[in-house]
Design a protein around this motif. Sequence first.
Motif, short mmCIF file in Angstrom:
data_model
loop_
_atom_site.label_atom_id
_atom_site.label_comp_id
_atom_site.label_asym_id
_atom_site.label_seq_id
_atom_site.Cartn_x
_atom_site.Cartn_y
_atom_site.Cartn_z
N ASP A 1 57.20 -15.12 72.37
CA ASP A 1 58.02 -15.68 73.36
C ASP A 1 57.64 -15.73 74.71
OD1 ASP A 1 60.01 -15.58 71.25
OD2 ASP A 1 60.86 -13.92 71.88
N PHE A 2 56.68 -14.89 75.28
CA PHE A 2 55.93 -14.89 76.30
C PHE A 2 55.02 -16.11 76.45
CE2 PHE A 2 51.79 -13.72 78.36
CZ PHE A 2 52.24 -13.64 79.69
N ILE A 3 54.21 -16.44 75.35
CA ILE A 3 53.33 -17.74 75.18
C ILE A 3 54.08 -19.06 75.19
CG2 ILE A 3 51.40 -18.94 73.97
CD1 ILE A 3 50.52 -16.00 73.03
N VAL A 4 55.15 -18.95 74.31
CA VAL A 4 55.87 -20.32 74.33
C VAL A 4 56.46 -20.53 75.48
CG1 VAL A 4 57.96 -21.22 73.07
CG2 VAL A 4 56.48 -20.09 71.80
N GLN A 5 57.26 -19.53 76.17
CA GLN A 5 57.73 -20.09 77.53
C GLN A 5 56.99 -20.33 78.47
OE1 GLN A 5 60.16 -16.54 79.21
NE2 GLN A 5 60.61 -17.79 80.99
N VAL B 1 45.42 -25.40 68.59
CA VAL B 1 45.91 -24.50 68.06
C VAL B 1 45.75 -22.95 68.82
CG1 VAL B 1 46.15 -22.78 65.96
CG2 VAL B 1 45.93 -25.40 65.70
N VAL B 2 46.82 -22.31 69.04
CA VAL B 2 46.58 -20.81 69.58
C VAL B 2 46.69 -19.77 68.66
CG1 VAL B 2 47.54 -19.12 71.34
CG2 VAL B 2 47.44 -21.74 71.97
N LEU B 3 45.83 -19.32 68.05
CA LEU B 3 45.55 -18.42 66.86
C LEU B 3 45.29 -16.96 67.20
CD1 LEU B 3 45.76 -18.54 63.76
CD2 LEU B 3 43.34 -19.18 63.94
N ASP B 4 46.46 -16.08 66.69
CA ASP B 4 46.21 -14.54 66.68
C ASP B 4 45.36 -14.23 65.65
OD1 ASP B 4 46.37 -12.14 67.76
OD2 ASP B 4 48.13 -11.62 66.47
N VAL B 5 44.42 -13.17 65.70
CA VAL B 5 43.71 -12.79 64.77
C VAL B 5 44.39 -11.81 63.73
CG1 VAL B 5 41.51 -11.19 64.27
CG2 VAL B 5 41.49 -13.07 66.18
N LEU B 6 45.10 -10.84 64.59
CA LEU B 6 45.66 -9.90 63.26
C LEU B 6 47.22 -10.29 63.01
CD1 LEU B 6 44.98 -6.56 65.56
CD2 LEU B 6 43.84 -7.56 63.36
N LEU C 1 50.29 -25.75 68.69
CA LEU C 1 50.72 -24.64 67.49
C LEU C 1 50.32 -23.39 67.97
CD1 LEU C 1 51.73 -24.11 64.76
CD2 LEU C 1 49.73 -25.02 63.86
N LEU C 2 51.26 -22.63 68.15
CA LEU C 2 51.13 -21.11 68.23
C LEU C 2 51.44 -20.32 66.89
CD1 LEU C 2 50.86 -18.64 69.79
CD2 LEU C 2 53.23 -18.56 70.22
N GLY D 1 54.84 -28.13 80.31
CA GLY D 1 55.25 -29.25 79.81
C GLY D 1 54.73 -29.83 78.51
N TYR D 2 54.13 -28.67 77.56
CA TYR D 2 53.84 -28.65 76.38
C TYR D 2 54.81 -28.75 75.32
CZ TYR D 2 49.35 -27.63 78.50
OH TYR D 2 48.01 -27.61 79.22
#
Length: 236
Positions: free
Chosen positions: A17-21, A51-56, A7-8, A27-28
Amino acid sequence: MVAKKILLVEDERNVADFIVQGLIEDGYIVSHVSNYEDALQILNNGRIDLVVLDVLLPEVNGLEICKNLRNLGFKDLPVLMVTALGSPENVVLGLDSGADDYLSKPFKLIELKARVRSLIRRKSEIANHLINQEEKRYSYGFLELNDFKKIAYCEGQELNLTSTEYRLLMLFIQTPKKVFHRNELLDKVWGINFDIGSNVVDVYVNYLRKKIEKITNKKAIHTVIGMGYVLKIDDI
């Protein structure tokens, strides 16, 4: 092998988009949301491995989201926090909120992928390790670990550690008086076998050191200049 689900939580579209791609290429299965409510809905509706979680983030920031997830019972869910706020003080805030790891923007995709692999592998190893495991305790001086319950103590008082801090202390307490180079700590604690060019090891060691010294006035983790770190208690 069942594909791992990530989950991003990121509100910047180009970053997302950069992370998802990049993660899909490995394979995730990736779900992307930009706020707390949508993230919580996904977590409540099915299995998520990390979970990949942004702070801001708008409305509820990543620090509060991480704290809320831990309070809601998602205690074993690996959380990798990413942010442009990369000062040691902000890293500490991220770890204190319950994050397992912290990555400063801008970052290289290869580093993000390495952190993700490490956290997911560690979660799997911990789950397998707990099956039919007898209670194991380790101690050195005024420090003690109950590895079955994953609890650390200093002078009998429980230390409130993140999972990464716990693994770091476990490595030290299993081999006290051994000097660990930073690259060796990256390999054994983070599962990263190359120099990532950041001060993440120093930040975690210093934060662990402060938590210990908040309870006792005795020194435990020492810096060996030009070499690394060692767990060494005087008179032992």
